[in-house]
Design a protein around this motif. Structure first.
Motif, PDB file in Angstrom:
ATOM      1  N   SER A 101     -53.425  -2.698 -14.185  1.00 37.55           N
ATOM      2  CA  SER A 101     -52.220  -3.249 -13.566  1.00 37.55           C
ATOM      3  C   SER A 101     -52.483  -4.665 -13.068  1.00 37.55           C
ATOM      4  O   SER A 101     -53.577  -4.978 -12.597  1.00 37.55           O
ATOM      5  N   GLY A 102     -51.473  -5.511 -13.167  1.00 41.10           N
ATOM      6  CA  GLY A 102     -51.623  -6.898 -12.721  1.00 41.10           C
ATOM      7  C   GLY A 102     -50.452  -7.719 -13.227  1.00 41.10           C
ATOM      8  O   GLY A 102     -49.511  -7.181 -13.810  1.00 41.10           O
ATOM      9  N   PRO A 103     -50.494  -9.031 -13.023  1.00 40.35           N
ATOM     10  CA  PRO A 103     -49.407  -9.907 -13.496  1.00 40.35           C
ATOM     11  C   PRO A 103     -49.507 -10.078 -15.005  1.00 40.35           C
ATOM     12  O   PRO A 103     -50.144 -11.012 -15.477  1.00 40.35           O
ATOM     13  N   ASN A 104     -48.914  -9.160 -15.734  1.00 39.43           N
ATOM     14  CA  ASN A 104     -49.177  -9.051 -17.180  1.00 39.43           C
ATOM     15  C   ASN A 104     -47.878  -8.949 -17.966  1.00 39.43           C
ATOM     16  O   ASN A 104     -47.577  -7.903 -18.573  1.00 39.43           O
ATOM     17  N   LEU A 105     -47.093 -10.002 -17.965  1.00 38.32           N
ATOM     18  CA  LEU A 105     -45.884 -10.001 -18.793  1.00 38.32           C
ATOM     19  C   LEU A 105     -46.321 -10.034 -20.256  1.00 38.32           C
ATOM     20  O   LEU A 105     -47.042 -10.946 -20.683  1.00 38.32           O
ATOM     21  N   ALA A 106     -45.902  -9.020 -21.008  1.00 39.14           N
ATOM     22  CA  ALA A 106     -46.459  -8.809 -22.356  1.00 39.14           C
ATOM     23  C   ALA A 106     -46.352 -10.059 -23.234  1.00 39.14           C
ATOM     24  O   ALA A 106     -47.327 -10.445 -23.890  1.00 39.14           O
ATOM     25  N   VAL A 165     -44.079  -0.261  -7.343  1.00 37.24           N
ATOM     26  CA  VAL A 165     -43.101  -0.720  -6.354  1.00 37.24           C
ATOM     27  C   VAL A 165     -42.637  -2.144  -6.668  1.00 37.24           C
ATOM     28  O   VAL A 165     -41.491  -2.505  -6.416  1.00 37.24           O
ATOM     29  N   LYS A 166     -43.506  -2.948  -7.305  1.00 37.93           N
ATOM     30  CA  LYS A 166     -43.069  -4.328  -7.602  1.00 37.93           C
ATOM     31  C   LYS A 166     -41.860  -4.331  -8.533  1.00 37.93           C
ATOM     32  O   LYS A 166     -41.046  -5.250  -8.507  1.00 37.93           O
ATOM     33  N   ASN A 167     -41.712  -3.294  -9.366  1.00 46.41           N
ATOM     34  CA  ASN A 167     -40.541  -3.226 -10.248  1.00 46.41           C
ATOM     35  C   ASN A 167     -39.255  -3.043  -9.439  1.00 46.41           C
ATOM     36  O   ASN A 167     -38.198  -3.551  -9.809  1.00 46.41           O
ATOM     37  N   VAL A 168     -39.368  -2.318  -8.326  1.00 45.27           N
ATOM     38  CA  VAL A 168     -38.209  -2.091  -7.466  1.00 45.27           C
ATOM     39  C   VAL A 168     -37.845  -3.400  -6.737  1.00 45.27           C
ATOM     40  O   VAL A 168     -36.674  -3.790  -6.669  1.00 45.27           O
ATOM     41  N   GLY A 174     -50.107 -10.441  -6.880  1.00 49.21           N
ATOM     42  CA  GLY A 174     -50.091 -11.127  -8.179  1.00 49.21           C
ATOM     43  C   GLY A 174     -48.961 -10.639  -9.066  1.00 49.21           C
ATOM     44  O   GLY A 174     -48.163 -11.430  -9.592  1.00 49.21           O
ATOM     45  N   ASP A 175     -48.880  -9.334  -9.221  1.00 51.86           N
ATOM     46  CA  ASP A 175     -47.853  -8.768 -10.101  1.00 51.86           C
ATOM     47  C   ASP A 175     -46.459  -8.946  -9.497  1.00 51.86           C
ATOM     48  O   ASP A 175     -45.474  -9.190 -10.211  1.00 51.86           O
ATOM     49  N   LEU A 176     -46.401  -8.822  -8.171  1.00 53.59           N
ATOM     50  CA  LEU A 176     -45.102  -8.958  -7.487  1.00 53.59           C
ATOM     51  C   LEU A 176     -44.524 -10.355  -7.726  1.00 53.59           C
ATOM     52  O   LEU A 176     -43.351 -10.517  -8.084  1.00 53.59           O
ATOM     53  N   ALA A 208     -45.312 -12.553 -10.145  1.00 56.80           N
ATOM     54  CA  ALA A 208     -44.979 -12.791 -11.562  1.00 56.80           C
ATOM     55  C   ALA A 208     -43.662 -12.108 -11.924  1.00 56.80           C
ATOM     56  O   ALA A 208     -42.773 -12.715 -12.539  1.00 56.80           O
ATOM     57  N   THR A 209     -43.527 -10.859 -11.532  1.00 56.84           N
ATOM     58  CA  THR A 209     -42.354 -10.095 -11.965  1.00 56.84           C
ATOM     59  C   THR A 209     -41.082 -10.582 -11.278  1.00 56.84           C
ATOM     60  O   THR A 209     -40.024 -10.681 -11.903  1.00 56.84           O
ATOM     61  N   CYS A 210     -41.192 -10.895  -9.985  1.00 55.05           N
ATOM     62  CA  CYS A 210     -39.996 -11.330  -9.252  1.00 55.05           C
ATOM     63  C   CYS A 210     -39.569 -12.742  -9.653  1.00 55.05           C
ATOM     64  O   CYS A 210     -38.430 -13.142  -9.421  1.00 55.05           O
ATOM     65  N   PRO A 268     -38.100 -14.850 -15.723  1.00 55.25           N
ATOM     66  CA  PRO A 268     -36.958 -14.384 -16.520  1.00 55.25           C
ATOM     67  C   PRO A 268     -37.390 -13.424 -17.634  1.00 55.25           C
ATOM     68  O   PRO A 268     -36.564 -12.741 -18.224  1.00 55.25           O
ATOM     69  N   LEU A 269     -38.702 -13.354 -17.930  1.00 53.70           N
ATOM     70  CA  LEU A 269     -39.177 -12.396 -18.941  1.00 53.70           C
ATOM     71  C   LEU A 269     -39.176 -10.963 -18.413  1.00 53.70           C
ATOM     72  O   LEU A 269     -39.223 -10.012 -19.180  1.00 53.70           O
ATOM     73  N   SER A 270     -39.151 -10.787 -17.088  1.00 55.15           N
ATOM     74  CA  SER A 270     -39.217  -9.429 -16.521  1.00 55.15           C
ATOM     75  C   SER A 270     -37.940  -8.658 -16.818  1.00 55.15           C
ATOM     76  O   SER A 270     -36.829  -9.118 -16.536  1.00 55.15           O
ATOM     77  N   ARG A 271     -38.122  -7.437 -17.378  1.00 55.03           N
ATOM     78  CA  ARG A 271     -36.950  -6.601 -17.662  1.00 55.03           C
ATOM     79  C   ARG A 271     -36.314  -6.113 -16.354  1.00 55.03           C
ATOM     80  O   ARG A 271     -35.117  -5.966 -16.253  1.00 55.03           O
ATOM     81  N   ASN A 272     -37.152  -5.843 -15.323  1.00 53.74           N
ATOM     82  CA  ASN A 272     -36.604  -5.373 -14.054  1.00 53.74           C
ATOM     83  C   ASN A 272     -35.798  -6.467 -13.356  1.00 53.74           C
ATOM     84  O   ASN A 272     -34.693  -6.238 -12.896  1.00 53.74           O
ATOM     85  N   GLN A 318     -35.289  -2.131 -23.637  1.00 55.61           N
ATOM     86  CA  GLN A 318     -36.652  -1.764 -23.232  1.00 55.61           C
ATOM     87  C   GLN A 318     -36.661  -1.147 -21.837  1.00 55.61           C
ATOM     88  O   GLN A 318     -35.662  -1.167 -21.130  1.00 55.61           O
ATOM     89  N   THR A 319     -37.833  -0.648 -21.472  1.00 49.71           N
ATOM     90  CA  THR A 319     -37.972   0.103 -20.235  1.00 49.71           C
ATOM     91  C   THR A 319     -37.925  -0.808 -19.006  1.00 49.71           C
ATOM     92  O   THR A 319     -38.761  -1.700 -18.875  1.00 49.71           O
ATOM     93  N   ALA A 320     -36.954  -0.571 -18.110  1.00 45.58           N
ATOM     94  CA  ALA A 320     -36.949  -1.231 -16.796  1.00 45.58           C
ATOM     95  C   ALA A 320     -37.265  -0.125 -15.789  1.00 45.58           C
ATOM     96  O   ALA A 320     -36.369   0.571 -15.296  1.00 45.58           O
TER      97      ALA A 320
HETATM   98  O1  LIG Z   1     -40.781  -6.663 -17.692  1.00 40.58           O
HETATM   99  P1  LIG Z   1     -41.128  -5.839 -16.486  1.00 40.58           P
HETATM  100  O2  LIG Z   1     -40.176  -6.056 -15.363  1.00 40.58           O
HETATM  101  O3  LIG Z   1     -41.309  -4.396 -16.845  1.00 40.58           O
HETATM  102  O4  LIG Z   1     -42.550  -6.356 -15.951  1.00 40.58           O
HETATM  103  C1  LIG Z   1     -43.609  -6.449 -16.851  1.00 40.58           C
HETATM  104  C2  LIG Z   1     -44.965  -6.391 -16.181  1.00 40.58           C
HETATM  105  O5  LIG Z   1     -45.100  -5.215 -15.420  1.00 40.58           O
HETATM  106  C3  LIG Z   1     -45.312  -7.603 -15.369  1.00 40.58           C
HETATM  107  O6  LIG Z   1     -46.638  -7.499 -14.902  1.00 40.58           O
END
Ligand SMILES: O=P(O)(O)OC[C@H](O)CO
Ligand SMILES: NC(=O)c1ccc[n+]([C@@H]2O[C@H](COP(=O)([O-])OP(=O)(O)OC[C@H]3O[C@@H](n4cnc5c(N)ncnc54)[C@H](O)[C@@H]3O)[C@@H](O)[C@H]2O)c1
Length: 331
Positions: free
Chosen positions: A135-140, A190-193, A243-245, A247-249, A252-256, A278-280
């Motif tokens: 787990s980490g700041p890992n936008l695919a 929780v960062k997704n929430v 870190g992940d919080l 990146a994700t927040c 614009p690449l974050s699905r959540n 895709q999965t949010a």
């Molecule tokens: O696209 P999300 O919102 O599922 O976020 C992707 C990754 O978890 C970021 O680390």
């Protein structure tokens, strides 16, 4: 040479298969649809999830989980959190008995409030020392493009974490180890929430002060819940927490975040679900996180607000009014 099986050929499973191959592993990537397997074999590309990204020759796609798992040293699980239990029921008899089981998933199971590693141990019967989470700041997309980033491999067995670290480290992907599985998994879920809440704020037209406030208070509620569950609080200042919080927040690449942004722009949950391929994870995991928090007497106001918007029909504007009129308190 390490033999890896990646089960789940969505954005992250496919990207991580490339990471493992670039790190020197031989990789079997299991996808459910034969047509996707055929396309990957023919074009070296998973155009459904990662268009334009060439997969290394060491990645072999297969529709047969038995073929993927045969002789695997490392089994990587990359499916939606809420389907993991069902997926595992089919895969468990095929798992090599000594293989490390590495979860890439960032969710908490609905109903049971179990973390993914707990679901894995329960369904497969594997000892906790065999199960790890990454787990980490890992936008695919960014990792598939080989943009440098770091991550955490959490496992109660430090030696196993180090083996996994060596199996997936590349010049663009730097894994750290951490024995705090609870904290790392909780940070990822929780960062997704919180990202959904940041998306709502963005969709309403609010800027960086609002997002930074949500990130910071989101971190506070994640850490409160984590400590109640026995996590090490310092984990939340690390890659799998802050870190992940961030990146994700922010991305614009974050699905959540994107899901929340649509809600903030006035779409209903049903409308957003229709256009989300895709999965949010946060949309369902917000309920599990709230259940977990209530069971441990922890206050999680941002999560509560996200549950109201996603599942109880509250409007984005009302969510903001309610959050800003909460009783005054010290930080
Ligand atoms: O696209 P999300 O919102 O599922 O976020 C992707 C990754 O978890 C970021 O680390
Ligand atoms: N995409 C990212 O940037 C990223 C990064 C880090 C972590 N993650 C986490 O990894 C996990 C997987 O995410 P993803 O981005 O690969 O998701 P995705 O939606 O892109 O792909 C999900 C994959 O699971 C497969 N699958 C298997 N069984 C399924 C079922 N019963 N129902 C639906 N799909 C099923 C799908 O076919 C698909 O290949 C999630 O928990 C996510 O939070 C994603």
């Amino acid at each position: 040479m390490t033999r890896a099986a990646v089960l789940g050929a969505g954005s992250w499973g496919t990207t991580f298969a490339k990471v493992l191959a670039d790190a020197g592993c031989s990789v079997a990537l299991h996808a459910r649809r034969p047509e996707l397997v055929e396309t990957i074999a023919r074009t070296r590309e998973n155009a459904d999830y990662l268009p334009g990204v060439r997969l290394p020759a060491a990645v072999r796609a297969t529709v047969d989980p038995a073929e993927a798992l045969d002789g695997a040293d490392v089994v990587v699980l990359a499916v939606p959190s809420q389907t993991l239990r069902d997926n595992l029921a089919g895969w468990t008899p095929l798992l090599p008995p000594e293989a490390s089981l590495l979860s890439l998933m960032k969710g908490v199971e609905l109903g049971t409030t179990k973390r993914m590693s707990e679901v894995i141990c329960e369904v497969t019967g594997a000892g906790a020392d065999r199960v790890a989470a990454l787990s980490g700041p890992n936008l695919a997309r960014e990792i598939a493009e080989e943009q440098p980033s770091a991550t955490v491999i959490a496992c109660s067995d430090t030696e196993r974490a180090e083996l996994l670290q060596a199996a997936c480290g590349t010049p663009y992907f730097r894994p750290y180890t951490n024995p705090d599985l609870v904290g790392c998994e909780l940070g990822g879920a929780v960062k997704n929430v919180i990202a959904l809440a940041c998306g709502v704020a963005t969709g309403l037209g609010f800027g960086d002060n609002t997002r930074a406030s949500l990130i910071t208070r989101g971190l506070a509620e994640t850490a409160r819940l984590g400590m109640a569950l026995g996590a090490d609080v310092t984990t939340f200042a690390g890659l799998a927490g802050l870190g992940d919080l961030v990146a994700t927040c922010s991305s614009p690449l974050s699905r959540n975040r994107t899901f929340g942004e649509h809600l903030g722009q006035g779409m209903s949950v049903a409308e957003v679900l229709q256009i989300t391929k895709q999965t949010a994870e946060g949309v369902k995991t917000c309920r599990s996180v709230l259940d977990l928090a209530r069971a441990h007497g922890v206050d999680v106001p941002i999560t509560e607000a996200v549950v109201r918007v996603c599942h109880e029909g509250e409007s984005a504007a009302q969510m903001v009014r309610e959050m800003m009129s909460r009783e005054a308190k010290p930080e």
